[in-house]
Write an enzyme that holds these catalytic residues in place. Sequence first.
Site, mmCIF file in Angstrom:
data_model
loop_
_atom_site.group_PDB
_atom_site.id
_atom_site.type_symbol
_atom_site.label_atom_id
_atom_site.label_comp_id
_atom_site.label_asym_id
_atom_site.label_seq_id
_atom_site.Cartn_x
_atom_site.Cartn_y
_atom_site.Cartn_z
ATOM 1 C CB SER A 162 -5.007 -6.924 1.663
ATOM 2 O OG SER A 162 -5.719 -8.112 1.414
ATOM 3 C CG HIS B 44 -1.370 -5.605 1.331
ATOM 4 N ND1 HIS B 44 -1.624 -4.712 0.306
ATOM 5 C CD2 HIS B 44 -1.928 -6.774 0.963
ATOM 6 C CE1 HIS B 44 -2.331 -5.323 -0.631
ATOM 7 N NE2 HIS B 44 -2.525 -6.572 -0.263
ATOM 8 C CE LYS C 34 -0.207 -7.490 -2.832
ATOM 9 N NZ LYS C 34 -0.378 -8.782 -2.163
#
Length: 401
Positions: free
Chosen positions: A189, A217, A248
């Site tokens: 990330s 991610h 996320k």
Amino acid sequence: MMQDAFIEKLETTLAELKAGGLFKTERLIAGPQGGHVDVALNGEKRPFVNLCANNYLGLANHPEIVAAAKAAMDDFGFGMASVRFICGTQTLHRDLEQRVAQYLRTDDAILFAACFDANGGLFEPLLGEDDAIVSDALNHASIIDGIRLCKAKRYRFANGDMDELDDRLKQARSDGARTILIATDGVFSMDGHVAKLGAICDLAERHGAMVMIDDCHATGHLGDGGRGTPALTGVEDRVDIISGTFGKTLGGGIGGFIAARQPVIDLYRQKARPYLFSNSLPPPTVAGALKAIDIAEKADDRRALLASHASRFRAALTDAGFDLIAGDTPIVPVMVGDAERAQQMASALGARGVYVAGFFYPVVPMGKARIRTQMSAALTDADITFAADAFIDAGKQLGLI
Ligand SMILES: *Cc1c(COP(=O)(O)O)cnc(C)c1O
């Protein structure tokens, strides 16, 4: 009563962080998360274009997700006041676990309060002192902590260095390891690049090791149908354990999960400590995550916009002379040098209406401070142009370009 000397020691540590430009402050957003946010400043609200949320598909304030969460609050209430195995499992929780498993094509999945907890509980139930974990040096803090909580022997390889991974696997074998698990982020990330999963799976197979991927991610926005880095790199049927987050891309709420073969998940339900000893996810959060998966699975339009933003923004900054880390994800890190420089750049961008965060030690190595930008499908083409122009203007002012 805390001793004065101890409090003074803490104050010295804080003063040192400030003197080193390493002190983090939090700005206050006075409204929902999105491509544009209103930041509260001196009693006023100022609009910003937001380049630092993990809101890749722009679902954090999606009206259908908000509606699903509200409806679940009406039908299932606000909170569970229990861990899962006592009286904290509603039909909704099982629905979400089965939906994650179906989405990621595994037997089953198990929910955690966050992916930090999922990774915290991932290793210890499966592996003991006769086993080994081989871990990428850039892995997320929660993987590092999870490995620390497990008695297995630990081996580390330099980020993406497949020769070193090969060596560590041989070493683990010759040290007599029974089971070996390779642990890696799907996307790193801080740098924004994808793990070499094809090569990792080849090595795993050669050495009889298993593979665990933390795909926080990636799940929802990378790969076919947003099924993450295993789908992106063509190794979906070669990965043993996937951990991920609902915090996320998948709505940006909270919650984590592990997806794997049935006996793995069944054992976690018996033994994973963050699962056993922490509260069940609240119903609105669970319903929101369910809706987010439905939307993400079909969101090829949002994924295309996200990819187009990333390539336009990369091109504009590269052409202007910025030092970027090459990559193929919506994470675009702009290198600036030291921590103070990162803070100065972040505030110069703030003055131009662009919300970014400087990342510096200990989040990234000393001297490798950066502005990590993240693209979002909540941003428009005009926002990308506006943000790139602001970077160029601020970069000239600070002598970065
Ligand atoms: C964000 C992140 C986590 C933590 O996820 P939470 O659900 O916010 O706890 C874990 N691993 C990686 C790689 C992440 O990026």
